[in-house]
Write an enzyme that holds these catalytic residues in place. Structure first.
Site, short mmCIF file in Angstrom:
data_model
loop_
_atom_site.label_atom_id
_atom_site.label_comp_id
_atom_site.label_asym_id
_atom_site.label_seq_id
_atom_site.Cartn_x
_atom_site.Cartn_y
_atom_site.Cartn_z
N CYS A 116 0.79 -1.23 0.00
CA CYS A 116 0.00 0.00 0.00
C CYS A 116 0.82 1.28 0.00
O CYS A 116 0.73 2.07 -0.93
CB CYS A 116 -0.95 0.00 1.19
SG CYS A 116 -1.97 -1.47 1.24
C1 UGA Z 1 -1.45 0.33 5.57
C2 UGA Z 1 -2.26 1.28 6.46
O1 UGA Z 1 -1.75 1.26 7.79
C3 UGA Z 1 -3.75 0.89 6.48
O2 UGA Z 1 -4.50 1.86 7.22
C4 UGA Z 1 -4.27 0.86 5.04
O3 UGA Z 1 -5.63 0.50 4.97
C5 UGA Z 1 -3.45 -0.17 4.26
O4 UGA Z 1 -2.07 0.25 4.27
C6 UGA Z 1 -4.00 -0.21 2.85
O5 UGA Z 1 -3.90 0.81 2.14
O6 UGA Z 1 -4.67 -1.17 2.49
P1 UGA Z 1 -0.29 -2.07 5.91
O7 UGA Z 1 0.34 -1.83 4.58
O8 UGA Z 1 -0.93 -3.36 6.21
O9 UGA Z 1 -1.44 -0.96 6.19
O10 UGA Z 1 0.88 -1.89 6.96
P2 UGA Z 1 1.30 -0.91 8.14
O11 UGA Z 1 1.07 -1.59 9.42
O12 UGA Z 1 0.71 0.42 7.97
O13 UGA Z 1 2.89 -0.82 7.90
C7 UGA Z 1 3.44 -0.41 6.64
C8 UGA Z 1 4.94 -0.34 6.69
O14 UGA Z 1 5.38 0.75 7.50
C9 UGA Z 1 5.65 -1.58 7.26
O15 UGA Z 1 6.74 -1.89 6.44
C10 UGA Z 1 6.13 -1.14 8.63
O16 UGA Z 1 7.29 -1.80 9.04
C11 UGA Z 1 6.40 0.34 8.39
N1 UGA Z 1 6.31 1.19 9.60
C12 UGA Z 1 5.13 1.36 10.25
C13 UGA Z 1 7.45 1.86 10.05
O17 UGA Z 1 8.54 1.73 9.48
N2 UGA Z 1 7.34 2.67 11.16
C14 UGA Z 1 6.17 2.86 11.82
O18 UGA Z 1 6.16 3.62 12.80
C15 UGA Z 1 5.04 2.18 11.36
#
Ligand code: UGA
Length: 429
Positions: free
Chosen positions: A265
């Site tokens: 995403c």
């Molecule tokens: C993300 C959004 O959080 C959802 O709200 C959205 O609906 C979804 O995309 C989508 O568009 O369908 P997701 O991709 O499952 O969800 O994952 P996240 O938990 O948001 O993490 C994304 C990335 O960011 C991961 O690689 C994680 O390691 C990284 N991350 C997250 C960080 O590096 N730092 C943070 O503080 C948080």
């Protein structure tokens, strides 16, 4: 209500199952007979926490899957388009599946006398519903949107791994519709939810989805930028962000610095918004930089590693964590991919471990050595890189004793840095 769901990927399966659990009659449509059979047997085609239990409860009762569009449209009042929207070779959103689904629904609307609403749930760039979906529906059905049938856009905000929870406990629901009647039907479907329900036109709803993901990605890249500066100044960036996040206007979420964001995403959505902006002749310098900072983080990890092991040729480097985040087997845009690529380019011998994602990574890197646990991947290694925030990595201890030299470059701040004898470097701390 009677609902049809077009596409049984991650969004479609979760949406269909959760709508069934909320008491609706759901028909899921897919072209893949294997998926249809699985869903009808109550077996989810994807892994999501809590999904299997719910699907088992409703499959064959108020949820069924079929390839038959005629049946699905005739027996539902509202259809959700939940098909994939991949990025094409030029980085632009590929609307092939959206077009196909719209055409297939439109052809069935031709002979339908009762009012039907078609809702786009797939993530699509602003104006797609209005300028692509609605015209195809009108052309295929020979009817007029807003009069004979309704069109809406209802973005999903589901995190992978927590999608069922997020569906049942949303922060907000966005209902996009270009005519009030369609909007009313979609709102009725969410009756009983206590969160705010925001109504907008379809292109605004589409934009809300992109801006939400782009803002979260911006928070991460901002935290990484700050983290890179903190590292050079000898300041603990996690303490800094703890202090910063206590400001209610900022919030403590998505401020964890490290290797950067991956997944299906954030990278795709930020790129698509950059693409859309350039289409209207605007250069989105901030969003471009968000992507640039993200690309740079694995390079910074490599630089730190080379501070300890200057020549990587023939050195054994263990990469722990391959999934784009913890609790998933998904490796799409995982930061481990560029990291391993750079290690191999430097001539390193890579060993790898991930509790769930090794199977998928084998398709990308078939020639590195995969192990069934962290200890075996670390055995004899000259250094180790942590690429995913798996909880089990915080419990590693004696395993590091199996390394030739216990150097750990932690890209996710999960390893206990106090372990005796460990040469520990956090990427931003
Ligand atoms: C993300 C959004 O959080 C959802 O709200 C959205 O609906 C979804 O995309 C989508 O568009 O369908 P997701 O991709 O499952 O969800 O994952 P996240 O938990 O948001 O993490 C994304 C990335 O960011 C991961 O690689 C994680 O390691 C990284 N991350 C997250 C960080 O590096 N730092 C943070 O503080 C948080």
């Amino acid at each position: 209500m009677k609902i049809s769901i077009i596409g049984t990927g991650y969004v479609g399966t979760v949406t269909g199952t959760c709508f069934a659990h909320r008491g609706n009659d759901v028909i899921c449509v897919d072209v893949d007979p294997g998926r249809i059979e699985k869903i009808n047997q109550g077996i989810p085609p994807i892994y999501e926490e809590g999904l299997e239990e719910l699907l088992k409860e409703h499959a064959g009762r108020n949820l069924k899957a079929t390839a038959d569009y005629d049946y699905a449209i005739a027996n539902s009042d509202i259809s959700f388009i939940c098909v994939p929207t991949p990025t094409d070779a030029s980085g632009k959103i590929d609307l092939r599946f959206i077009r196909e689904a719209s055409r297939s629904i439109g052809e069935r609307l031709k002979n339908k006398s009762s009012y039907h609403v078609v809702v786009v749930k797939s993530t699509v760039v602003p104006e797609t519903t209005e300028k692509v979906v609605t015209p195809i529906l009108e052309q295929a059905s020979g009817k007029k949107a807003g009069k004979d049938f309704g069109v809406g856009m209802n973005p999903e905000f589901l995190r992978e791994g927590k999608a069922v929870y997020d569906f049942m406990n949303p922060d907000r629901i966005v209902v996009g519709a270009d005519d009030p009647k369609a909007g009313e039907v979609i709102r009725k479907l969410y009756a009983g939810y206590t969160c705010p329900i925001l109504t907008a036109d379809t292109k605004t709803a589409e934009m809300i989805k992109y801006v939400s993901n782009s803002f979260l990605a911006t928070k991460i890249s901002f935290s990484n930028e700050v983290g890179n500066i903190c590292k050079l100044l000898g300041i603990d960036t996690y303490k800094v962000m703890e202090g910063v996040g206590l400001d209610a206007r900022i919030s403590p979420h998505f401020l964890r610095s490290g290797l950067g964001f991956g997944g299906s995403c954030f990278p795709k959505d930020v790129k698509a918004l950059v693409g859309k902006a350039s289409e209207v002749d605007y250069e989105p310098i901030l969003l471009k930089t968000v992507l640039e900072v993200n690309e740079r983080q694995p390079l910074i990890a490599l630089r730190l590693l080379k501070k300890h092991v200057p020549d990587l040729r023939g050195k054994k480097i263990a990469v722990l964590g391959l999934a784009f985040k913890n609790d998933t087997d998904d490796i799409r845009e995982s930061r481990a991919i560029p990291l391993i690529g750079m290690l191999l380019a430097e001539g390193a011998i890579v060993t790898a471990y991930d509790p769930m994602a090794a199977g998928h990574m084998k398709n990308v890197y078939p020639n590195i050595s995969y192990f069934g646990n962290a200890g075996d991947a670390l055995d004899g290694a000259d250094a180790c890189l942590i690429a995913t925030e798996w909880g089990e990595f915080s419990k590693l201890n004696g395993e590091f004793g199996r390394m030739k030299t216990p150097i750990v470059i932690d890209g996710r701040r999960v390893v206990n840095s106090d372990i005796k004898g460990l040469i520990y470097e956090g990427i931003c701390w």
